[in-house]
Write a protein that holds these residues in place. Structure first.
Motif, PDB file in Angstrom:
ATOM      1  N   ALA A  66       0.607  -0.824   0.332  1.00 11.13           N
ATOM      2  CA  ALA A  66       0.304   0.066  -0.070  1.00 11.13           C
ATOM      3  C   ALA A  66       1.027   1.498   0.134  1.00 11.13           C
ATOM      4  O   ALA A  66       1.403   1.695   0.867  1.00 11.13           O
ATOM      5  CB  ALA A  66      -0.767   0.292   1.136  1.00 11.13           C
ATOM      6  N   THR A  67       0.412   2.457  -0.668  1.00 11.32           N
ATOM      7  CA  THR A  67       0.915   3.490  -1.059  1.00 11.32           C
ATOM      8  C   THR A  67       0.069   4.571  -1.211  1.00 11.32           C
ATOM      9  O   THR A  67      -0.790   3.983  -1.999  1.00 11.32           O
ATOM     10  CB  THR A  67       2.164   3.351  -2.071  1.00 11.32           C
ATOM     11  N   GLY A  68      -0.207   5.867  -0.816  1.00  9.40           N
ATOM     12  CA  GLY A  68      -0.834   6.571  -0.791  1.00  9.40           C
ATOM     13  C   GLY A  68       0.115   8.015  -0.301  1.00  9.40           C
ATOM     14  O   GLY A  68       0.018   7.740   0.347  1.00  9.40           O
ATOM     15  N   ILE A  69      -1.950   8.784  -0.323  1.00  6.93           N
ATOM     16  CA  ILE A  69      -2.310  10.034   0.386  1.00  6.93           C
ATOM     17  C   ILE A  69      -2.565   9.833   1.429  1.00  6.93           C
ATOM     18  O   ILE A  69      -4.246  10.590   1.358  1.00  6.93           O
ATOM     19  CB  ILE A  69      -1.940  11.249  -0.458  1.00  6.93           C
ATOM     20  N   ALA A  70      -2.166   9.902   2.615  1.00  8.45           N
ATOM     21  CA  ALA A  70      -3.375  10.218   4.460  1.00  8.45           C
ATOM     22  C   ALA A  70      -3.368  11.110   4.470  1.00  8.45           C
ATOM     23  O   ALA A  70      -4.482  11.316   5.117  1.00  8.45           O
ATOM     24  CB  ALA A  70      -1.946   8.967   5.331  1.00  8.45           C
ATOM     25  N   GLY A  71      -2.673  12.155   4.011  1.00 12.15           N
ATOM     26  CA  GLY A  71      -3.734  13.328   4.480  1.00 12.15           C
ATOM     27  C   GLY A  71      -2.820  14.595   6.084  1.00 12.15           C
ATOM     28  O   GLY A  71      -1.559  13.327   6.402  1.00 12.15           O
ATOM     29  N   PRO A  72      -3.147  15.161   6.649  1.00 11.49           N
ATOM     30  CA  PRO A  72      -4.008  15.837   5.441  1.00 11.49           C
ATOM     31  C   PRO A  72      -3.882  17.026   4.212  1.00 11.49           C
ATOM     32  O   PRO A  72      -4.252  17.337   3.691  1.00 11.49           O
ATOM     33  CB  PRO A  72      -5.009  17.160   7.213  1.00 11.49           C
ATOM     34  N   GLY A  73      -2.235  16.530   4.088  1.00 15.52           N
ATOM     35  CA  GLY A  73      -1.441  17.810   3.545  1.00 15.52           C
ATOM     36  C   GLY A  73      -1.084  16.907   2.512  1.00 15.52           C
ATOM     37  O   GLY A  73      -0.783  14.849   2.632  1.00 15.52           O
ATOM     38  N   GLY A  74      -0.405  16.787   1.526  1.00 12.90           N
ATOM     39  CA  GLY A  74       0.449  16.302   1.197  1.00 12.90           C
ATOM     40  C   GLY A  74      -0.373  16.058  -1.170  1.00 12.90           C
ATOM     41  O   GLY A  74       0.150  15.688  -1.442  1.00 12.90           O
ATOM     42  N   GLY A  75      -1.648  16.070  -0.549  1.00 10.99           N
ATOM     43  CA  GLY A  75      -2.503  15.740  -1.765  1.00 10.99           C
ATOM     44  C   GLY A  75      -2.666  17.308  -3.105  1.00 10.99           C
ATOM     45  O   GLY A  75      -1.610  17.630  -3.160  1.00 10.99           O
ATOM     46  N   ALA A 116      -3.919  17.704  -7.267  1.00  7.62           N
ATOM     47  CA  ALA A 116      -4.677  17.872  -8.108  1.00  7.62           C
ATOM     48  C   ALA A 116      -4.862  16.592  -9.265  1.00  7.62           C
ATOM     49  O   ALA A 116      -6.008  15.508  -9.279  1.00  7.62           O
ATOM     50  CB  ALA A 116      -5.286  18.435  -9.485  1.00  7.62           C
ATOM     51  N   GLU A 117      -4.090  16.054  -9.131  1.00  8.97           N
ATOM     52  CA  GLU A 117      -3.314  14.492 -10.007  1.00  8.97           C
ATOM     53  C   GLU A 117      -3.391  13.350  -9.133  1.00  8.97           C
ATOM     54  O   GLU A 117      -4.456  12.353  -9.122  1.00  8.97           O
ATOM     55  CB  GLU A 117      -2.499  14.586 -10.054  1.00  8.97           C
ATOM     56  N   LYS A 118      -3.289  14.305  -7.290  1.00  9.42           N
ATOM     57  CA  LYS A 118      -2.855  13.249  -6.275  1.00  9.42           C
ATOM     58  C   LYS A 118      -3.097  13.521  -5.170  1.00  9.42           C
ATOM     59  O   LYS A 118      -2.792  13.706  -4.649  1.00  9.42           O
ATOM     60  CB  LYS A 118      -1.391  12.438  -6.342  1.00  9.42           C
ATOM     61  N   PRO A 119      -4.999  13.440  -4.848  1.00  3.74           N
ATOM     62  CA  PRO A 119      -5.589  14.140  -4.123  1.00  3.74           C
ATOM     63  C   PRO A 119      -5.538  13.537  -2.890  1.00  3.74           C
ATOM     64  O   PRO A 119      -4.881  12.307  -2.362  1.00  3.74           O
ATOM     65  CB  PRO A 119      -7.158  14.158  -4.245  1.00  3.74           C
ATOM     66  N   VAL A 120      -5.496  13.365  -1.669  1.00  2.00           N
ATOM     67  CA  VAL A 120      -6.177  12.619  -0.360  1.00  2.00           C
ATOM     68  C   VAL A 120      -6.463  11.881  -0.493  1.00  2.00           C
ATOM     69  O   VAL A 120      -7.665  12.424  -1.202  1.00  2.00           O
ATOM     70  CB  VAL A 120      -6.076  14.284   1.306  1.00  2.00           C
ATOM     71  N   GLY A 121      -6.201  11.361   0.229  1.00  2.04           N
ATOM     72  CA  GLY A 121      -7.010   9.800   0.306  1.00  2.04           C
ATOM     73  C   GLY A 121      -6.912   8.611  -1.063  1.00  2.04           C
ATOM     74  O   GLY A 121      -7.105   7.576  -1.561  1.00  2.04           O
ATOM     75  N   LEU A 122      -5.867   9.226  -1.760  1.00  2.16           N
ATOM     76  CA  LEU A 122      -5.918   7.931  -3.068  1.00  2.16           C
ATOM     77  C   LEU A 122      -4.480   7.136  -2.392  1.00  2.16           C
ATOM     78  O   LEU A 122      -3.447   7.431  -2.051  1.00  2.16           O
ATOM     79  CB  LEU A 122      -5.166   9.024  -4.409  1.00  2.16           C
ATOM     80  N   VAL A 123      -5.314   6.126  -2.705  1.00  2.00           N
ATOM     81  CA  VAL A 123      -4.153   5.024  -2.303  1.00  2.00           C
ATOM     82  C   VAL A 123      -4.476   4.093  -3.353  1.00  2.00           C
ATOM     83  O   VAL A 123      -5.039   3.595  -3.719  1.00  2.00           O
ATOM     84  CB  VAL A 123      -5.064   4.131  -0.638  1.00  2.00           C
ATOM     85  N   HIS A 124      -2.733   4.146  -3.713  1.00  2.00           N
ATOM     86  CA  HIS A 124      -2.601   2.729  -4.553  1.00  2.00           C
ATOM     87  C   HIS A 124      -2.022   0.936  -3.911  1.00  2.00           C
ATOM     88  O   HIS A 124      -1.204   1.450  -3.143  1.00  2.00           O
ATOM     89  CB  HIS A 124      -1.741   2.665  -5.642  1.00  2.00           C
TER      90      HIS A 124
END
Length: 167
Positions: free
Chosen positions: A104-113, A115-123
């Motif tokens: 699992a790799t993703g953006i848990a937030g709250p920052g770091g997102g 437009a292309e890879k928003p917070v909450g995006l996980v692969h």
């Protein structure tokens, strides 16, 4: 009492039962979850027969060194990408004794997102030694950091259960 919700604990119990019945093992490669997936599995008694190891690879350097993720992949697609998740799953599988791995790799937030890879995006990617491969791109939305991470644990455990027949 478990630190995880009942549904996560139940999925983990199912994995431990299914994999131990077949003498199979699992490994994890985690970035945004920071070890929560392997933590959910090891919460269950009997997990030592099933859980081989968990790789926590938060930085790009750790992904490259511990899992063999290619620098070119990280440069071209970024850490939060299908390509990186697939290489993480491959590395966790073949750098362990496991029959199935999940990454699992993703953006848990709250920052770091973005437009292309928003917070909450996980692969997420799961791979078995017989070559079966699952990839999921999850867009959990702008939830709290904890909610994104726990939703990712749910999805990862579902994927490990899906591959329990092929392990």
């Amino acid at each position: 009492m478990s630190i995880f919700s009942n549904d996560i604990e139940e999925k983990a119990r199912q994995i431990i039962a299914a994999y131990s019945a077949n003498g199979r093992m699992v490994s994890t490669a985690e970035s945004c979850t920071g070890g929560l997936i392997v933590g959910a599995l090891t919460e269950i008694s009997g997990s030592s027969a099933v859980v081989d190891r968990g790789f926590i690879t938060y930085t790009n350097e750790a992904k490259m060194e511990m899992l063999g993720v290619a620098r070119d992949t990280l440069k071209a697609y970024g850490a939060v990408s299908r390509e990186t998740a697939l290489q993480m799953a491959h590395g966790a599988l073949f750098r362990s004794r496991a029959h199935v791995s999940v990454a699992a790799t993703g953006i848990a937030g709250p920052g770091g997102g973005s437009a292309e890879k928003p917070v909450g995006l996980v692969h997420l990617a799961a791979k078995s030694r017989n070559g079966e491969l699952i990839h999921r791109e999850m867009r959990y939305g702008d939830l709290s950091r904890d909610e994104v991470r726990l939703a990712t644990v749910h999805t990862a455990l579902d994927m490990v259960l899906e591959l329990s027949h092929s392990a």
